[in-house]
Design an enzyme around this catalytic site. Sequence first.
Site, PDB file in Angstrom:
ATOM      1  N   LYS A 110      26.031  -4.290  -1.253  1.00  0.00           N
ATOM      2  CA  LYS A 110      27.424  -4.235  -1.086  1.00  0.00           C
ATOM      3  C   LYS A 110      27.932  -3.496   0.157  1.00  0.00           C
ATOM      4  O   LYS A 110      29.033  -3.427   0.000  1.00  0.00           O
ATOM      5  CB  LYS A 110      27.825  -3.445  -2.256  1.00  0.00           C
ATOM      6  CG  LYS A 110      27.395  -4.045  -3.902  1.00  0.00           C
ATOM      7  CD  LYS A 110      27.928  -3.047  -4.863  1.00  0.00           C
ATOM      8  CE  LYS A 110      27.366  -3.519  -6.199  1.00  0.00           C
ATOM      9  NZ  LYS A 110      27.652  -2.490  -7.266  1.00  0.00           N
ATOM     10  N   HIS A 128       4.970   6.333  11.535  1.00  0.00           N
ATOM     11  CA  HIS A 128       4.588   5.738  10.358  1.00  0.00           C
ATOM     12  C   HIS A 128       3.411   7.023   9.945  1.00  0.00           C
ATOM     13  O   HIS A 128       2.185   6.651   9.949  1.00  0.00           O
ATOM     14  CB  HIS A 128       3.667   4.531  10.181  1.00  0.00           C
ATOM     15  CG  HIS A 128       3.506   4.128   8.779  1.00  0.00           C
ATOM     16  ND1 HIS A 128       3.631   5.054   7.489  1.00  0.00           N
ATOM     17  CD2 HIS A 128       3.153   2.932   8.248  1.00  0.00           C
ATOM     18  CE1 HIS A 128       3.331   4.231   6.583  1.00  0.00           C
ATOM     19  NE2 HIS A 128       3.048   2.935   6.832  1.00  0.00           N
ATOM     20  N   ARG A 171      11.437   3.932   3.953  1.00  0.00           N
ATOM     21  CA  ARG A 171      11.064   2.730   4.952  1.00  0.00           C
ATOM     22  C   ARG A 171      12.045   1.965   5.255  1.00  0.00           C
ATOM     23  O   ARG A 171      12.950   1.395   4.439  1.00  0.00           O
ATOM     24  CB  ARG A 171      10.019   1.871   4.284  1.00  0.00           C
ATOM     25  CG  ARG A 171       9.415   0.732   5.184  1.00  0.00           C
ATOM     26  CD  ARG A 171       8.239  -0.157   4.784  1.00  0.00           C
ATOM     27  NE  ARG A 171       7.115   0.681   5.195  1.00  0.00           N
ATOM     28  CZ  ARG A 171       5.855   0.314   5.006  1.00  0.00           C
ATOM     29  NH1 ARG A 171       5.810  -0.927   4.450  1.00  0.00           N
ATOM     30  NH2 ARG A 171       4.942   0.909   5.235  1.00  0.00           N
ATOM     31  N   ARG A 188       0.961  -1.368  -0.055  1.00  0.00           N
ATOM     32  CA  ARG A 188      -0.035  -0.144  -0.074  1.00  0.00           C
ATOM     33  C   ARG A 188       0.633   1.022  -0.104  1.00  0.00           C
ATOM     34  O   ARG A 188       0.690   2.164  -0.759  1.00  0.00           O
ATOM     35  CB  ARG A 188      -1.007   0.102   0.992  1.00  0.00           C
ATOM     36  CG  ARG A 188      -2.219  -0.639   1.172  1.00  0.00           C
ATOM     37  CD  ARG A 188      -2.572  -1.363   2.411  1.00  0.00           C
ATOM     38  NE  ARG A 188      -1.542  -2.426   2.929  1.00  0.00           N
ATOM     39  CZ  ARG A 188      -1.870  -3.605   2.475  1.00  0.00           C
ATOM     40  NH1 ARG A 188      -2.794  -3.915   1.858  1.00  0.00           N
ATOM     41  NH2 ARG A 188      -1.011  -4.530   2.621  1.00  0.00           N
ATOM     42  N   THR A 189       1.766   1.398   0.856  1.00  0.00           N
ATOM     43  CA  THR A 189       2.327   2.542   1.330  1.00  0.00           C
ATOM     44  C   THR A 189       3.278   3.076  -0.392  1.00  0.00           C
ATOM     45  O   THR A 189       3.219   4.408  -0.784  1.00  0.00           O
ATOM     46  CB  THR A 189       3.457   2.517   2.171  1.00  0.00           C
ATOM     47  OG1 THR A 189       2.724   1.928   3.331  1.00  0.00           O
ATOM     48  CG2 THR A 189       3.977   3.727   2.530  1.00  0.00           C
TER      49      THR A 189
HETATM   50  C1  NCD Z   1       1.743  -0.918   8.329  1.00  0.00           C
HETATM   51  C2  NCD Z   1       3.299  -0.948   8.680  1.00  0.00           C
HETATM   52  O1  NCD Z   1       3.797  -1.074   7.564  1.00  0.00           O
HETATM   53  O2  NCD Z   1       3.636  -0.469   9.588  1.00  0.00           O
HETATM   54  N1  NCD Z   1       1.455  -1.400   7.075  1.00  0.00           N
HETATM   55  C3  NCD Z   1       1.045  -0.106   6.036  1.00  0.00           C
HETATM   56  O3  NCD Z   1       1.751   0.587   5.870  1.00  0.00           O
HETATM   57  N2  NCD Z   1      -0.250  -0.211   6.012  1.00  0.00           N
HETATM   58  C4  NCD Z   1       1.004  -2.103   8.925  1.00  0.00           C
HETATM   59  C5  NCD Z   1       1.716  -3.276   9.093  1.00  0.00           C
HETATM   60  O4  NCD Z   1       2.595  -3.822   8.429  1.00  0.00           O
HETATM   61  O5  NCD Z   1       1.023  -4.308   9.816  1.00  0.00           O
END
Ligand code: NCD
Length: 304
Positions: A82, A131, A103, A53-54
């Site tokens: 590397k 997040h 991320r 999703r992100t």
């Molecule tokens: C979440 C995350 O990556 O923290 N996912 C997301 O971005 N919707 C939640 C999760 O992974 O449980």
Amino acid sequence: MRHDHIISAKQLSRADIEEVLDRAAEVAADPEAFADRHENALLGLLFFEPSTRTKMSFTAAAKRLGGDVVDMGTVESSSVKKGESLADTVRVVEGYADALVLRHPSEGSAQMASEFVDVPLINAGDGAGQHPTQTLLDLYTIRESAGFDDLTIGIMGDLKYGRTVHSLAHALTTVDADQHFISPESLQLPRSVRYDLHEEGATIREHTELEPVLPELDVLYVTRIQAERFPDESEYRAVAGEYQIDAETLEAARDDLTVMHPLPRVDEIAHDIDDTDYAHYFQQAHNGVPVRMALLDLVLEGQR
Ligand code: NCD
């Protein structure tokens, strides 16, 4: 919004939140009006952990604003393999893009990386830390469905490792919500998060069971067990069943309860809830595009 980097929900004032959500509502009402807003803008994607999703909604957002993405790809296919440091990677990639989305599995990594770059850096999840863009789309969903006035919300599941929870709790404090946290004792909010929330004047209560609090809730935010962050997953597995909900569980809820989940779900929400009016989690995921378009629009606008 006058932030160079978006690292934590703690940095967002009520005015910042309303500004992003208002802009997102404008985007949702008339996406065409934003279609060439950031022509030629490039967003650098640095995902050191899995994402559906992100990453995809940031990509969709950049493209729907007239821009595009440059994507590091997987860790396996990049120079990280590397031995390149995160600081070096971001210093290089800032030369390829107008803003970066990061991320990473380490808590604090986004803050650290932001200190090495001049382009805006957006935290898309730093370990069990924060997040903030998930929080903005969560807030958008809550404002649309339940509103912020007299809001009572229950947040259930893995409160220890869930970064979406840690981010959301700060923002809910900013909008003055009553927060109930429901989890096994072993997965309660980390002490540091609880401390910060108290310092911010949050109204929070902690429970080990959903049942007593469910009838009071306007919103129930369910989370996945963050298996990848667990030293010993068996501890959770022992109690997991108590934190799953199905249509029968919700018989005790208010008719207008909004059920949310950042997704991916594993087995926390039974499929028999999906077609009920309670289920807002797919809409919540879809809201990621207008909300991230709004955020990028504001962040890139601030660079001009
Ligand atoms: C979440 C995350 O990556 O923290 N996912 C997301 O971005 N919707 C939640 C999760 O992974 O449980």
